[in-house]
Design an enzyme around this catalytic site. Structure first.
Site, PDB file in Angstrom:
ATOM      1  N   CYS A  94     -66.775 -10.362  -5.631  1.00 54.33           N
ATOM      2  CA  CYS A  94     -66.805 -10.246  -7.089  1.00 54.33           C
ATOM      3  C   CYS A  94     -66.951 -11.635  -7.717  1.00 54.33           C
ATOM      4  O   CYS A  94     -67.926 -12.331  -7.459  1.00 54.33           O
ATOM      5  CB  CYS A  94     -65.609  -9.466  -7.601  1.00 54.33           C
ATOM      6  N   HIS A 204     -66.677  -4.564  -4.756  1.00 52.64           N
ATOM      7  CA  HIS A 204     -65.394  -4.705  -4.072  1.00 52.64           C
ATOM      8  C   HIS A 204     -65.384  -3.852  -2.803  1.00 52.64           C
ATOM      9  O   HIS A 204     -65.120  -2.650  -2.868  1.00 52.64           O
ATOM     10  CB  HIS A 204     -64.258  -4.248  -4.985  1.00 52.64           C
ATOM     11  N   GLU A 206     -63.142  -3.784  -0.599  1.00 49.47           N
ATOM     12  CA  GLU A 206     -61.775  -3.321  -0.373  1.00 49.47           C
ATOM     13  C   GLU A 206     -61.432  -2.094  -1.199  1.00 49.47           C
ATOM     14  O   GLU A 206     -60.414  -1.437  -0.959  1.00 49.47           O
ATOM     15  CB  GLU A 206     -60.778  -4.458  -0.661  1.00 49.47           C
TER      16      GLU A 206
END
Length: 223
Positions: A94, A204, A206
């Protein structure tokens, strides 16, 4: 090939990955996702640990200028530069990707980035900003980062700024050209880059479920 529901471990020996904690990033989410992908993870801003880890992950949320200030205060700019000089893997996520470019422009304010790549981070050119939610990407056929993932795999984005023009060109035939992945929200923008030991994603991983877990497993497999 379908998106795997359970990412495979890439090595019997876990690779040590440091999530660099400079005050701007979802460090706990990154820690959990990397551990799921098979890494031995530590959250720290300790200089020696960050330098000596097999991989360094640099997250980032918020304003470009604030992230740059926090990174410099933690000596993260120096750590990233020295790791890359030695060919040691770094991955940005990001705003942690955005600060790798030369310049960030937010609300008319220009802030110098790390300039690992030339380019300008500017506001998205779309009817709806921020770009928040799931989106597909267009990755190069030989991408290592997206290996094993379907072309329609979706990743989670939350951002208002991006790089719209890739400026780095490789003229030396002995050097591998960077692999640039694109996505579209209004106008196309850079969604990921694989450039030697420096990789990064605008989205992202994650927060991207199984697809993001596979992507992190792919990165860990190169460490």
């Amino acid at each position: 090939m379908s998106t795997p529901s359970t990412p495979q471990k890439t090595s019997k020996t876990s690779k040590k990955v440091v999530v660099f904690d400079y005050g701007f990033g979802n460090v706990r989410s990154a820690e959990r996702a990397l551990a799921r992908a098979g890494a031995d993870v530590e959250i720290t801003r300790d200089f020696d640990r960050a330098m000596n880890a097999d991989g360094l992950l640099v997250p980032g949320v918020g304003a470009f200028a604030a992230c740059m200030q926090g990174l410099k205060e933690a000596r993260g700019d120096w750590i990233i530069d020295r790791r890359l000089a030695g060919g040691r893997p770094v991955m940005g996520i990001c705003v942690g990707m955005q600060i790798l470019f030369g310049l960030g422009i937010e609300h008319g304010v220009e802030t110098e980035g790390l300039a690992e790549w030339p380019g300008r981070v500017e506001q998205l050119q779309a009817d709806v900003v921020p770009h928040m939610g799931w989106n597909t990407v267009e990755a190069p056929a030989d991408s290592e980062l997206f290996a094993g993932l379907d072309a329609d795999a979706r990743f989670y984005f939350v951002h208002s700024y991006a790089v719209h023009d890739w400026q780095l060109e490789t003229h030396n035939p002995a050097m591998s050209a960077p692999k640039v992945t694109w996505s579209t929200h209004g106008k196309p923008f850079v969604a990921a880059v694989e450039n030697g030991s420096l990789w990064a994603t605008q989205f992202h991983p994650e927060k991207s479920g199984d697809a993001g877990a596979q992507l992190l497993t792919n990165w860990i497999g190169t460490l």
